[in-house]
Design an enzyme around this catalytic site. Structure first.
Site, PDB file in Angstrom:
ATOM      1  CG  ASN A  13      -7.302  47.715 -64.153  1.00  0.00           C
ATOM      2  OD1 ASN A  13      -6.082  47.819 -64.040  1.00  0.00           O
ATOM      3  ND2 ASN A  13      -7.977  48.249 -65.158  1.00  0.00           N
ATOM      4  CE  LYS A  15      -8.905  51.719 -64.056  1.00  0.00           C
ATOM      5  NZ  LYS A  15      -9.915  52.538 -64.709  1.00  0.00           N
ATOM      6  CG  HIS A  99      -8.981  48.577 -69.404  1.00  0.00           C
ATOM      7  ND1 HIS A  99      -9.233  49.928 -69.520  1.00  0.00           N
ATOM      8  CD2 HIS A  99      -9.556  48.169 -68.247  1.00  0.00           C
ATOM      9  CE1 HIS A  99      -9.912  50.320 -68.455  1.00  0.00           C
ATOM     10  NE2 HIS A  99     -10.128  49.272 -67.673  1.00  0.00           N
ATOM     11  CD  GLU A 101      -8.643  53.255 -67.992  1.00  0.00           C
ATOM     12  OE1 GLU A 101      -7.607  52.707 -67.557  1.00  0.00           O
ATOM     13  OE2 GLU A 101      -9.614  53.544 -67.258  1.00  0.00           O
ATOM     14  CD  GLU A 171     -13.706  46.744 -67.376  1.00  0.00           C
ATOM     15  OE1 GLU A 171     -13.713  46.656 -66.144  1.00  0.00           O
ATOM     16  OE2 GLU A 171     -12.839  47.369 -67.992  1.00  0.00           O
ATOM     17  N   GLY A 177     -14.792  54.329 -64.247  1.00  0.00           N
ATOM     18  CA  GLY A 177     -14.202  55.482 -63.564  1.00  0.00           C
ATOM     19  C   GLY A 177     -15.124  56.683 -63.493  1.00  0.00           C
ATOM     20  CB  SER A 217     -18.707  52.730 -61.347  1.00  0.00           C
ATOM     21  OG  SER A 217     -18.014  53.712 -62.105  1.00  0.00           O
ATOM     22  N   GLY A 238     -11.830  48.730 -60.745  1.00  0.00           N
ATOM     23  CA  GLY A 238     -10.766  49.721 -60.773  1.00  0.00           C
ATOM     24  C   GLY A 238     -10.649  50.444 -59.450  1.00  0.00           C
ATOM     25  N   GLY A 239     -11.288  51.585 -59.354  1.00  0.00           N
ATOM     26  CA  GLY A 239     -11.154  52.457 -58.182  1.00  0.00           C
ATOM     27  C   GLY A 239     -11.318  51.756 -56.837  1.00  0.00           C
TER      28      GLY A 239
HETATM   29  C1  PEP Z   1     -11.708  49.319 -64.862  1.00  0.00           C
HETATM   30  O1  PEP Z   1     -10.862  50.179 -65.099  1.00  0.00           O
HETATM   31  O2  PEP Z   1     -11.596  48.187 -65.343  1.00  0.00           O
HETATM   32  C2  PEP Z   1     -12.830  49.692 -64.021  1.00  0.00           C
HETATM   33  C3  PEP Z   1     -13.873  48.925 -63.996  1.00  0.00           C
HETATM   34  O3  PEP Z   1     -12.690  50.867 -63.311  1.00  0.00           O
HETATM   35  P1  PEP Z   1     -13.731  51.446 -62.221  1.00  0.00           P
HETATM   36  O4  PEP Z   1     -14.126  50.300 -61.336  1.00  0.00           O
HETATM   37  O5  PEP Z   1     -12.950  52.482 -61.499  1.00  0.00           O
HETATM   38  O6  PEP Z   1     -14.885  51.975 -62.980  1.00  0.00           O
END
Ligand code: PEP
Length: 259
Positions: A13, A15, A99, A101, A171, A177, A217, A238-239
């Protein structure tokens, strides 16, 4: 993972990161790091404006393209929105819905998530449905009831054929994040619960076949342990999906011994 019955999926993702000009160099760096034998389906969910470039660049590396949101409406006077038909039209195969966010910053409700998932299914796009509890809910012992509610609400009115195209991502909000990952046991417990809910609604076979991802994460260091769990069929990342080497390591972790 249980590769006998279901697909393993590693979905990034991105973002609101990356420009069109970043995509080709990213894929070029990632490609030689990928395992020679395919052990999972790989998806990158990118900003909608980056979809054509990602589809072009990702083809050779066998990376499917997804987006990150869709409108509940079919078409018309909804400035700034992007419809499921438009997402399908540009060739995206997946779309994240619900999501945390979007739930937090755009007031997306469970009703919206359900509507969005259905619109995507009408157009042959697979929704990646995100569910997860807040830290307050976890600490109050409300994780399972919250997940139960979110999963049932997201799937309301989706038939078994639709479910076959759905992916669910657990999640936990407190892990997104933050660098704070759920332990493999915590993640497995909730992913197993999600499978039980799907079993209650659709029966044993659909529950056995649906891919349930963990997100929060997940990184190059913890992916193997999380993916070793029987009900975790991949990751929504994500990251770490913004770094080719880390993303490749996570993909490679799906090649570890399966049950
Ligand atoms: C996400 O935004 O779906 C996510 C899992 O982010 P991160 O891996 O950065 O925690």
């Amino acid at each position: 993972m249980n590769t006998k019955y279901r697909k393993t999926i590693i979905a990034g993702n991105w973002k609101m990161n990356m420009l069109v000009s970043d995509i080709k160099p990213f894929i070029e760096e990632l490609k030689p790091l990928l395992p020679k034998v395919k052990t999972c389906d790989t998806v990158l969910c990118v900003p909608a404006v980056n979809v054509p470039a990602m589809i072009r660049a990702g083809k050779e590396a066998k990376i499917a393209c997804g987006t990150q949101d869709v409108s509940c409406h079919d078409k018309g006077a909804y400035t700034g929105e992007i419809s499921a038909a438009q997402i399908a039209d540009v060739g995206a195969k997946f779309c994240i819905v619900g999501h945390s966010e979007r739930r937090a910053y755009h007031n997306e409700t469970d009703l919206d998530v359900n509507c969005k998932a259905k619109k995507l299914l009408e157009h042959g796009v697979s929704p990646i449905i995100c569910v997860g509890e807040s830290l307050e809910q976890r600490e109050a012992g409300l994780t399972m009831s919250h997940i139960n509610y979110q999963v049932r609400a997201a799937l309301a009115g989706i038939d078994a054929a639709g479910l076959r195209r759905c992916v669910i991502a657990y999640e936990p909000i407190w892990a997104i994040g933050t660098g704070k990952t759920a332990t493999a046991e915590q993640a497995e417990e909730v992913c197993g619960e999600i499978r039980s809910i799907v079993r209650e609604i659709y029966g044993a076979r659909p529950a056995r076949s649906i891919s349930i991802l963990y997100g929060g994460s997940m990184n190059a260091k913890n992916a193997a342990e999380l993916l070793a769990m029987p009900d975790i069929d991949g990751g929504l990342i994500g990251g770490a999906s913004l770094k080719p080497a880390d993303f490749a390591t996570i993909i490679a972790a799906t090649g570890a011994e399966n049950e």
